[in-house]
Scaffold this active site. Structure first.
Site, short mmCIF file in Angstrom:
data_model
loop_
_atom_site.label_atom_id
_atom_site.label_comp_id
_atom_site.label_asym_id
_atom_site.label_seq_id
_atom_site.Cartn_x
_atom_site.Cartn_y
_atom_site.Cartn_z
N GLY A 260 0.82 -1.20 0.00
CA GLY A 260 0.00 0.00 0.00
C GLY A 260 0.86 1.25 0.00
O GLY A 260 2.00 1.24 -0.44
N SER A 261 0.30 2.32 0.53
CA SER A 261 0.95 3.62 0.49
C SER A 261 1.98 3.76 1.61
O SER A 261 1.87 3.10 2.65
CB SER A 261 -0.09 4.74 0.64
OG SER A 261 -0.62 4.74 1.96
N PRO A 262 2.99 4.63 1.42
CA PRO A 262 3.94 4.88 2.50
C PRO A 262 3.28 5.39 3.77
O PRO A 262 3.72 5.08 4.88
CB PRO A 262 4.88 5.93 1.89
CG PRO A 262 4.81 5.70 0.42
CD PRO A 262 3.38 5.30 0.16
N ARG A 263 2.22 6.19 3.65
CA ARG A 263 1.54 6.72 4.84
C ARG A 263 0.97 5.60 5.69
O ARG A 263 1.20 5.54 6.91
CB ARG A 263 0.40 7.67 4.41
CG ARG A 263 -0.36 8.27 5.59
CD ARG A 263 -1.54 9.10 5.12
NE ARG A 263 -2.55 8.29 4.46
CZ ARG A 263 -3.49 7.60 5.13
NH1 ARG A 263 -3.53 7.62 6.46
NH2 ARG A 263 -4.37 6.87 4.47
N VAL A 264 0.25 4.67 5.08
CA VAL A 264 -0.32 3.55 5.84
C VAL A 264 0.79 2.58 6.25
O VAL A 264 0.73 1.95 7.31
CB VAL A 264 -1.41 2.84 5.02
CG1 VAL A 264 -2.01 1.67 5.81
CG2 VAL A 264 -2.50 3.83 4.62
N GLY A 265 1.83 2.49 5.42
CA GLY A 265 2.96 1.63 5.77
C GLY A 265 3.58 2.02 7.10
O GLY A 265 3.99 1.17 7.90
N GLU A 282 5.61 -3.32 1.04
CA GLU A 282 5.68 -3.06 -0.40
C GLU A 282 4.94 -1.76 -0.66
O GLU A 282 3.71 -1.73 -0.72
CB GLU A 282 5.04 -4.22 -1.18
CG GLU A 282 5.78 -5.54 -1.04
CD GLU A 282 7.17 -5.51 -1.66
OE1 GLU A 282 7.45 -4.58 -2.45
OE2 GLU A 282 7.98 -6.40 -1.36
N CYS A 316 1.97 0.53 -8.96
CA CYS A 316 3.01 1.12 -8.10
C CYS A 316 4.37 1.19 -8.79
O CYS A 316 5.22 1.99 -8.39
CB CYS A 316 3.13 0.33 -6.80
SG CYS A 316 3.55 -1.41 -7.02
#
Length: 540
Positions: A260-265, A282, A316
């Site tokens: 997913g996104s870096p924010r949620v990561g 990822e 991505c």
């Protein structure tokens, strides 16, 4: 450190240094402890035969008279703050002069940590550590360190830990972690469910699967159908949105795999840290695509357009922006226009080969990005159908929103650079991307981009075909993620690599050399066994 003045060096600490060996008469020996403890104790260390050139900047102003060389050695009084002693410890050159001792020895105790980290980052950015020859030299230095300082190291171990020795051999056993959580994104909801799931199950784990609530139709199919094919004692599925995912992350897992996104990561990694749970993240990022002047524009247009607009740009690893010269841009734009028309027709909206944006939230975000730079191709949109035409933007500035976030849609900005060096500098100023692409007829240009940048994956003269090869690992680096999977790498990711030792009770007479009391003969035998490269034993 202020460079010492030459004049006091000949008369220092009550000693006349004029061409003499110095206050300690043992040839080739000096004692840093004399400097530290005020001559209360002398524990000699070898002096370097010749100080390395060039000298550190802080020593560069020392005159030849100040560098009192006796027999090729530099032996200046270590007690006086105005002088320098060059010594060797473990084959490394150290310059002792109050605060400079730690600074020039490579230790950061007296230097600021920030300055030290900056120095190391600058060295890495300059590419000094990349050549194989440099790495081999450092490893050879470590080898010399061990060979040259056996006695010193053994004595230190004895003093610190009363460390003994024994002989062992080892092998690796791959075992399942246990309970694994897999969190799936919406853009490839089936593929990005099955690929990590195969690796987790193959490695022997129990799995909790969390599909994306945004791709709600696939979520429903997976929830209703997939459990029929798996043993429910080792597989479960949890449905819901961010709230349910947050509640799920409060529980302890043995491994978490997130796409997913870096924010949620970051949220996932924070939750995992509470339980010291290992993770694979990822993520994504802005994937650069450098196009050299030495290219066929039609070929580049075909390949860039295909991979940029595949799945409506919601990939991505899609090329996120193009870096090229203004001259190449003039050649590339007509080729892109022709390619887009050939791929999707004169009216892309009616093409069955162009998808739609996943939801209204993402559509509105992408529509806002259409105002960046100048639209050269496409630019049409329809919110009622969540349609955005394949678009190319030019005259884009680095500070505009389209260059500050991953686009994740059918928009391709072109940023002008004047040279390969400028392109590489542009790439390296930003976070490390998940993928990086370089187009050129010159293999040397492609190799330079590869050698002087860092990214999760790389492809020369094509798009994200490297992701389709099961023989290659797929994963990010830095802000684009951590960990890797695909093919055997998936199995390895979901396996704990357990170091093991197996030994019979025989050969006790041989093994007895490791038992105390330790004699010089036993120690020599242990060292010989350790140094035999064909030996499968490790000295502990």
């Amino acid at each position: 450190m202020t460079a010492p003045h030459p004049s006091p060096l000949l008369q220092c600490c009550g000693q006349d240094w004029g061409g003499q060996q110095g206050p300690w008469e043992a040839p080739g020996l000096l004692s840093p402890s004399c400097w530290e403890l005020g001559h209360k104790e002398k524990s000699p260390l070898p002096v370097v035969p010749q100080p390395p050139e060039p000298l550190p900047a802080s020593l560069a102003s020392l005159s030849s008279a100040a560098r009192l060389g006796v027999g090729g050695q530099t032996t200046l009084c270590p007690e006086c703050p105005k002088v320098v002693t060059a010594v060797a410890v473990g084959g490394l050159a150290f310059y002792l002069s109050n605060s400079s001792w730690l600074r020039h020895s490579g230790l950061a105790g007296m230097d600021s940590v920030g300055d030290t980290l900056q120095r190391l980052r600058e060295t890495f950015s300059a590419g000094r550590t990349r050549p194989a020859e440099f790495r081999a030299t450092q490893l050879e230095g470590l080898g010399r360190f061990l060979r040259d300082n056996k006695q010193l190291l053994q004595e230190a171990l004895a003093r610190d830990l009363r460390k003994g020795t024994q002989l062992d051999r080892a092998f690796i056993r791959k075992e399942p972690f246990g309970l694994v959580l897999i969190i799936v994104p919406w853009n490839y909801p089936l593929n990005l469910t099955l690929v990590p799931l195969v690796g987790a199950l193959a490695a022997g784990n129990c799995v909790v699967l969390k599909p994306s609530e945004i791709s709600k139709n696939m979520e429903q199919v997976l929830a209703e159908v997939l459990p029929r094919y798996l043993d429910q004692s080792c597989f479960a599925m949890v449905l819901g949105g961010p709230e349910e995912t947050g509640q799920l992350l409060e529980h302890r897992f043995d491994y978490i795999f997130f796409t997913g996104s870096p924010r949620v990561g970051r949220i996932v990694m924070t939750a995992a840290a509470k339980h010291l749970t290992p993770v694979t993240l990822e993520l994504g990022g802005k994937n650069p695509c450098y196009v050299d002047d030495n290219c066929d524009p039609e070929t580049v247009a075909n390949r860039v357009a295909f991979f940029r607009y595949f799945n409506t740009g919601q990939t991505c690893v899609a090329p996120d922006y193009v870096l090229c010269s203004p001259e190449m841009q003039e050649r590339l734009l007509p080729a892109l226009q022709s390619t887009i028309a050939r791929f999707f027709g004169e009216d892309p909206r009616s093409s069955p080969n162009l998808g739609r944006i996943i939801n209204d939230k993402h559509f509105q975000r992408l529509q806002g990005l259409l105002g960046c730079g100048r639209v050269a191709i496409g630019g049409q949109s329809d919110q009622s159908d969540r349609y955005i035409a394949p678009t190319v933007l030019v005259d884009v500035q680095e500070t505009e929103p389209v260059m500050q976030e991953e686009i994740f849609g059918p928009i391709l900005p072109i940023v002008n650079v004047r040279s390969l060096d400028e392109a590489i500098d542009f790439i390296n100023r930003r976070e490390k991307p998940l993928a990086l692409y370089a187009f050129s007829k010159s293999s040397e240009v492609v190799k330079q981009v590869l050698a002087r940048t860092s990214s999760g994956g790389f492809c020369g003269n094509d798009g994200f075909m490297h992701v389709s090869l099961a023989s290659l690992p797929f994963g990010g680096v830095g802000a684009s993620g951590m960990g890797r999977y695909h093919g055997k790498f998936s199995f390895d990711t979901f396996s704990h690599h357990r170091g093991c030792l197996l030994r019979s009770q025989g050969m006790e007479k041989i093994y007895s050399i490791r038992y105390p009391p330790y004699t010089p003969r036993n120690l020599r035998m242990l060292l010989v066994a350790m140094e035999t490269r064909s030996c499968s034993c490790t000295l502990l």
